[in-house]
Design an enzyme around this catalytic site. Structure first.
Site, mmCIF file in Angstrom:
data_model
loop_
_atom_site.group_PDB
_atom_site.id
_atom_site.type_symbol
_atom_site.label_atom_id
_atom_site.label_comp_id
_atom_site.label_asym_id
_atom_site.label_seq_id
_atom_site.Cartn_x
_atom_site.Cartn_y
_atom_site.Cartn_z
ATOM 1 N N GLU A 40 0.857 -1.200 0.000
ATOM 2 C CA GLU A 40 0.000 0.000 0.000
ATOM 3 C C GLU A 40 0.897 1.257 0.000
ATOM 4 O OE1 GLU A 40 -2.149 0.045 3.687
ATOM 5 O OE2 GLU A 40 -3.470 1.699 3.120
ATOM 6 N N LYS A 111 -9.403 2.557 -1.966
ATOM 7 C CA LYS A 111 -9.645 1.850 -0.698
ATOM 8 C C LYS A 111 -11.022 2.176 -0.124
ATOM 9 C CE LYS A 111 -7.188 0.889 3.676
ATOM 10 N NZ LYS A 111 -5.950 1.214 4.411
ATOM 11 N N CYS A 148 -5.173 -3.377 2.382
ATOM 12 C CA CYS A 148 -4.909 -3.462 3.819
ATOM 13 C C CYS A 148 -6.172 -3.696 4.652
ATOM 14 C CB CYS A 148 -4.127 -2.236 4.269
ATOM 15 S SG CYS A 148 -3.168 -2.565 5.764
HETATM 16 C C1 ACM Z 1 -4.074 -0.112 7.107
HETATM 17 O O1 ACM Z 1 -5.170 -0.253 6.563
HETATM 18 N N1 ACM Z 1 -3.072 0.479 6.486
HETATM 19 C C2 ACM Z 1 -3.834 -0.615 8.449
#
Ligand code: ACM
Length: 268
Positions: A40, A111, A148
Site C-alpha cells: 500500500e 480503498k 490493507c
Molecule cells: C491499514 O489499513 N493500512 C492498516
C-alpha cells in the site's frame, strides 16, 4: 503462473527515492514473475502529518511518475503489477491500488475501508470491488484488488470471490497483528489465492509512532502458506501456482461454498 509479493521499507514522502529502490528490486534479473504485488502507498509512505505532505507524494493515475515507471517496466518484462499508490484526482486524494498491464493500461481501485487517521487525508474509495482478466503465457486469470484494512470486512474478499476473482491482490501497510493469520480464513472461506504485500520499518511524527509488521504472505485456496517474508526483510518472494485450483468451490462432496450460501438469512 508465477505470482509474488515485494516487501520493502519506503522512504517517507520521498517518491523519487521509493521509485529508485523499487525499480532496482523489480528489474533484478533474479526475479521472474507474471504478477507481482507491491505494498500500500508504495510511492509515499504512510504516517502523514498534514495535507500538504500528502499532496507532495500524491500523483495522477495513469500519468504520474510512479504509474509511468511501473507501466514501462511491465511492458519491458511483459508482466503485471499491482501496487498501492497515493492518488490525486482533482481536489480529492485517494489511497488507491493500481493494476498495471503490459500494454500500459492501468485499472484503479480506491480503498473502501479507511483505517484510523487515513480518514483525515483520503476520500473514501468510490470504485467498489472489481475483477479483471489478465492474460499471458500463463493463460487467462481473474484477479481483484483490496487494500490493507479492507481485510477486516469479510465482504471485501467475498465480493471479489463472488465476482470470480481467483487471486486477491492485497497491498498493505499493516500495523495490527491479526491480518497474517486472518488471511488463512479469507483464502479458505472463498477458496481463492491471496497475496498480501506488506511493508516493513517504522515511521514517527510528533504524535505517533507506527511499526509495520512485514511478514507478507501468499495463501492458497486450502489455507496453505506458500510464501512468507520475515518481519524486516526487503525482498521479493515468488511462487508458482495453478490459478484453476481457485475454481473448485467444493469443501465436501455436498458443500459448495457459493451454492450453499443463504443470503435470505443474512439480512441485518
Ligand atoms: C491499514 O489499513 N493500512 C492498516
Amino acid at each position: 503462473m508465477k505470482i509474488g509479493f515485494l516487501q520493502f521499507n519506503p522512504v517517507f514522502n520521498e517518491p523519487e527515492a521509493n521509485m529508485k529502490k523499487l525499480r532496482k528490486m523489480i528489474t533484478a534479473e533474479s526475479s521472474e514473475y507474471d504478477l507481482l504485488v507491491l505494498p500500500e502507498l508504495s510511492n509515499s509512505g504512510y504516517l502523514f502529518s498534514s495535507i500538504e505532505e500528502v499532496k507532495n507524494s500524491a500523483e495522477e493515475i495513469p500519468v504520474g511518475p510512479f504509474c509511468t515507471m511501473l507501466a514501462e517496466i511491465a511492458a519491458q518484462k511483459e508482466v503485471y503489477f499491482v501496487s498501492g499508490v497515493c492518488e490525486k484526482d482533482g481536489k480529492d486524494i485517494y489511497n488507491s491500488s493500481i493494476l498495471v498491464q503490459p500494454d500500459g493500461f492501468i485499472h484503479t481501485y480506491r480503498k473502501t475501508h479507511l483505517f484510523n487517521e487515513e480518514k483525515k487525508w483520503f476520500s473514501p474509495g468510490n470504485t467498489g470491488f472489481e475483477v479483471y482478466i489478465i492474460s499471458g503465457k500463463f493463460g487467462e486469470v481473474k484477479i481483484g484488488m483490496m487494500i490493507c484494512f479492507d481485510w477486516i470486512f469479510p465482504e471485501s474478499a467475498r465480493t471479489l470471490a463472488l465476482k470470480g476473482s481467483q487471486i486477491i491482490c492485497h497491498p498493505s501497510n499493516l500495523v495490527l497483528s491479526y491480518c497474517q493469520s486472518a488471511m488463512f480464513t479469507r483464502a479458505v472461506e472463498n477458496r481463492v489465492f491471496t497475496i498480501t504485500a506488506n511493508r516493513t520499518g517504522k515511521e514517527r511524527n510528533s504524535e505517533n509512532e507506527l511499526t509495520f509488521t512485514g511478514e507478507s504472505i501468499i495463501v492458497d485456496p486450502k489455507g496453505n502458506y506458500l510464501a512468507r517474508a520475515g518481519k524486516d526483510d526487503e525482498c521479493i518472494a515468488i511462487t508458482e501456482i495453478d490459478p484453476e485450483h481457485a475454481n473448485d468451490k467444493d469443501v465436501t462432496p455436498l458443500n459448495n461454498i457459493f451454492e450453499d450460501r443463504r443470503p435470505e438469512m443474512y439480512n441485518d
